[in-house]
Design an enzyme around this catalytic site. Structure first.
Site, PDB file in Angstrom:
ATOM      1  N   MET A 230      -1.926   2.461   4.302  1.00 37.26           N
ATOM      2  CA  MET A 230      -2.050   2.369   2.758  1.00 37.26           C
ATOM      3  C   MET A 230      -3.124   2.967   3.323  1.00 37.26           C
ATOM      4  O   MET A 230      -3.424   3.371   1.760  1.00 37.26           O
ATOM      5  CB  MET A 230      -3.068   0.748   2.100  1.00 37.26           C
ATOM      6  CG  MET A 230      -1.747  -0.275   2.528  1.00 37.26           C
ATOM      7  SD  MET A 230      -1.988  -1.860   1.181  1.00 37.26           S
ATOM      8  CE  MET A 230      -3.498  -2.371   1.682  1.00 37.26           C
TER       9      MET A 230
ATOM     10  N   GLY B 157      -9.442   3.544  13.119  1.00 36.79           N
ATOM     11  CA  GLY B 157      -8.386   2.253  13.961  1.00 36.79           C
ATOM     12  C   GLY B 157      -6.722   2.351  13.677  1.00 36.79           C
ATOM     13  O   GLY B 157      -6.590   2.500  14.891  1.00 36.79           O
ATOM     14  N   HIS B 158      -6.633   3.977  12.374  1.00 32.54           N
ATOM     15  CA  HIS B 158      -5.244   4.189  11.765  1.00 32.54           C
ATOM     16  C   HIS B 158      -4.530   5.123  13.087  1.00 32.54           C
ATOM     17  O   HIS B 158      -3.847   4.869  14.034  1.00 32.54           O
ATOM     18  CB  HIS B 158      -5.119   4.193  10.872  1.00 32.54           C
ATOM     19  CG  HIS B 158      -5.159   3.304   9.359  1.00 32.54           C
ATOM     20  ND1 HIS B 158      -6.625   3.522   8.926  1.00 32.54           N
ATOM     21  CD2 HIS B 158      -4.895   2.112   9.662  1.00 32.54           C
ATOM     22  CE1 HIS B 158      -7.059   2.798   7.954  1.00 32.54           C
ATOM     23  NE2 HIS B 158      -5.626   2.545   7.857  1.00 32.54           N
TER      24      HIS B 158
ATOM     25  N   GLN C 119       0.196  -7.131  -2.610  1.00 35.54           N
ATOM     26  CA  GLN C 119      -0.794  -8.256  -1.495  1.00 35.54           C
ATOM     27  C   GLN C 119      -2.325  -7.990  -2.543  1.00 35.54           C
ATOM     28  O   GLN C 119      -2.533  -8.673  -1.282  1.00 35.54           O
ATOM     29  CB  GLN C 119      -0.099  -7.115  -0.265  1.00 35.54           C
ATOM     30  CG  GLN C 119      -1.084  -5.941   0.185  1.00 35.54           C
ATOM     31  CD  GLN C 119      -0.914  -5.374   1.444  1.00 35.54           C
ATOM     32  OE1 GLN C 119       0.676  -4.630   1.494  1.00 35.54           O
ATOM     33  NE2 GLN C 119      -2.291  -5.495   2.552  1.00 35.54           N
TER      34      GLN C 119
ATOM     35  N   ASP D 134      -6.389  -6.873  11.753  1.00 37.97           N
ATOM     36  CA  ASP D 134      -5.740  -7.918  11.138  1.00 37.97           C
ATOM     37  C   ASP D 134      -5.016  -9.024  11.929  1.00 37.97           C
ATOM     38  O   ASP D 134      -3.654  -8.523  11.559  1.00 37.97           O
ATOM     39  CB  ASP D 134      -4.915  -7.051  10.455  1.00 37.97           C
ATOM     40  CG  ASP D 134      -5.643  -6.359   9.374  1.00 37.97           C
ATOM     41  OD1 ASP D 134      -7.002  -6.628   8.154  1.00 37.97           O
ATOM     42  OD2 ASP D 134      -6.062  -4.946   9.129  1.00 37.97           O
TER      43      ASP D 134
ATOM     44  N   SER E 184     -12.692  -0.140   9.274  1.00 35.37           N
ATOM     45  CA  SER E 184     -11.635  -1.347   7.955  1.00 35.37           C
ATOM     46  C   SER E 184     -11.969   0.079   6.906  1.00 35.37           C
ATOM     47  O   SER E 184     -13.742   0.526   6.831  1.00 35.37           O
ATOM     48  CB  SER E 184     -12.905  -2.136   7.628  1.00 35.37           C
ATOM     49  OG  SER E 184     -11.857  -2.624   6.024  1.00 35.37           O
TER      50      SER E 184
HETATM   51  O1  PAF Z   1      -2.359  -3.214   7.286  1.00 33.18           O
HETATM   52  C1  PAF Z   1      -2.416  -2.676   5.797  1.00 33.18           C
HETATM   53  O2  PAF Z   1      -2.697  -0.968   5.861  1.00 33.18           O
HETATM   54  C2  PAF Z   1      -1.200  -3.020   4.696  1.00 33.18           C
HETATM   55  O3  PAF Z   1      -1.413  -4.572   5.262  1.00 33.18           O
HETATM   56  C3  PAF Z   1       0.226  -3.114   5.497  1.00 33.18           C
HETATM   57  C4  PAF Z   1       0.771  -3.540   7.181  1.00 33.18           C
HETATM   58  C5  PAF Z   1       0.431  -0.949   5.589  1.00 33.18           C
HETATM   59  C6  PAF Z   1       1.089  -3.703   4.407  1.00 33.18           C
HETATM   60  O4  PAF Z   1       0.703  -3.320   3.802  1.00 33.18           O
END
Ligand code: PAF
Length: 279
Positions: A30, A36-37, A61, A150, A185
């Site tokens: 997102m 982390g990403h 979500q 997560d 995060s």
């Molecule tokens: O972990 C996240 O950033 C979100 O939950 C995801 C997997 C991109 C889904 O919108």
């Protein structure tokens, strides 16, 4: 790295890759990218011929509209952070691409979505399951990379991919932490320096509790002590602090099947989650 905003353009590109037999990896995000990403992006680049990073702030979500509104939108700086990696596409669909007029389908995963964040954030995992199913289809990925921070989300998307025959292997990647132990995060940005320091007690407490249970202490009393320790350090309220079986997140009383500790706790109005394997 090409920036693509429409699913038809993305499909055209992936069709060509398929014809030439190349493997495709996707990293759903997102945005507001942090190390982390980037560790997921690195893992994807190491494993796949082609890599797509997706950036979509998924309204479905968020059970709290204020959270959705406050979520950072940082496409330009995200693109800069991805530049050093061998990413082929940054896919940035808008709401109309993902949920056009008349959109009426929700994917709901039983079992692993119940409890933990599923209990405290009603509808959250339906939103995750729905958007991830769409992103895996749109990217035609063979592999999708998710962070173990997560952990419940990893179990949910694994079920989605298997149950809906999406032919995409879900690859869990280890949590990346600050030196203090705090799990990275995008929510950490909302903590000031002092709160960030205090937040390191979360990982310290999980580690101590995991050690205690692994060395034979009764889990119930170890968890009670851990809750006391978080509250004593000024964190709270605690949404949950629980031990669950790793495989399917069933509630367990001991660590005979590999188990994990899971926590969600508030600090200065920010909800932080973490988890840790026992032993
Ligand atoms: O972990 C996240 O950033 C979100 O939950 C995801 C997997 C991109 C889904 O919108």
């Amino acid at each position: 790295m090409k920036i693509i905003r429409s699913k038809s353009e993305l499909r055209e590109l992936t069709r060509g890759w398929r014809v030439s037999g190349e493997s495709i990896g996707v990293v759903p995000t997102m945005g507001a990218l942090h190390d982390g990403h980037l560790s997921l992006v690195s893992a994807a680049c190491a494993r796949c011929d082609r890599v797509i990073v997706t950036l979509f702030v998924n309204p479905k979500q968020f059970n709290n509209p204020e959270d959705l509104e406050k979520y950072p939108r940082t496409e330009d700086s995200d693109a800069v952070k991805l530049a050093p990696y061998d990413v082929d596409v940054l896919y940035v669909p808008d709401g109309a691409q993902m949920y056009p007029d008349g959109f009426a389908t929700t994917i709901s995963v039983d079992g692993v979505s119940d409890g933990l964040c599923g209990a405290t954030r009603p509808g959250h995992f339906d939103g995750v399951a729905t958007v991830v199913a769409k992103l895996l289809r749109q990217s035609d990925a063979d592999f999708a990379f998710f962070g173990e921070k997560d952990y419940q989300q990893v179990q949910v998307v694994r079920r989605v991919s298997e149950d809906l025959d999406l032919n995409c292997e879900i690859v869990p990647c280890p949590t990346v932490r600050e030196d203090s132990g705090l799990a990275l995060s995008s929510r950490n940005l909302r903590l000031d320096d002092a709160a960030r320091q205090r937040a390191s007690i979360i990982h310290a407490t999980l580690s101590e509790t995991a050690r205690a249970i692994a060395s034979g202490q009764e889990a119930g009393s170890a968890l009670d002590k851990a809750r006391g320790s978080l509250l004593a350090h000024g964190l709270g309220p605690i949404d949950y602090l629980e031990m669950r079986r790793e495989r399917d997140l069933a509630v367990v009383q001991d660590n005979t099947a590999p188990a994990r500790l899971f926590v969600a706790v508030w600090l200065d109005g920010v909800r932080l989650i973490d988890n840790l394997a026992i032993g």
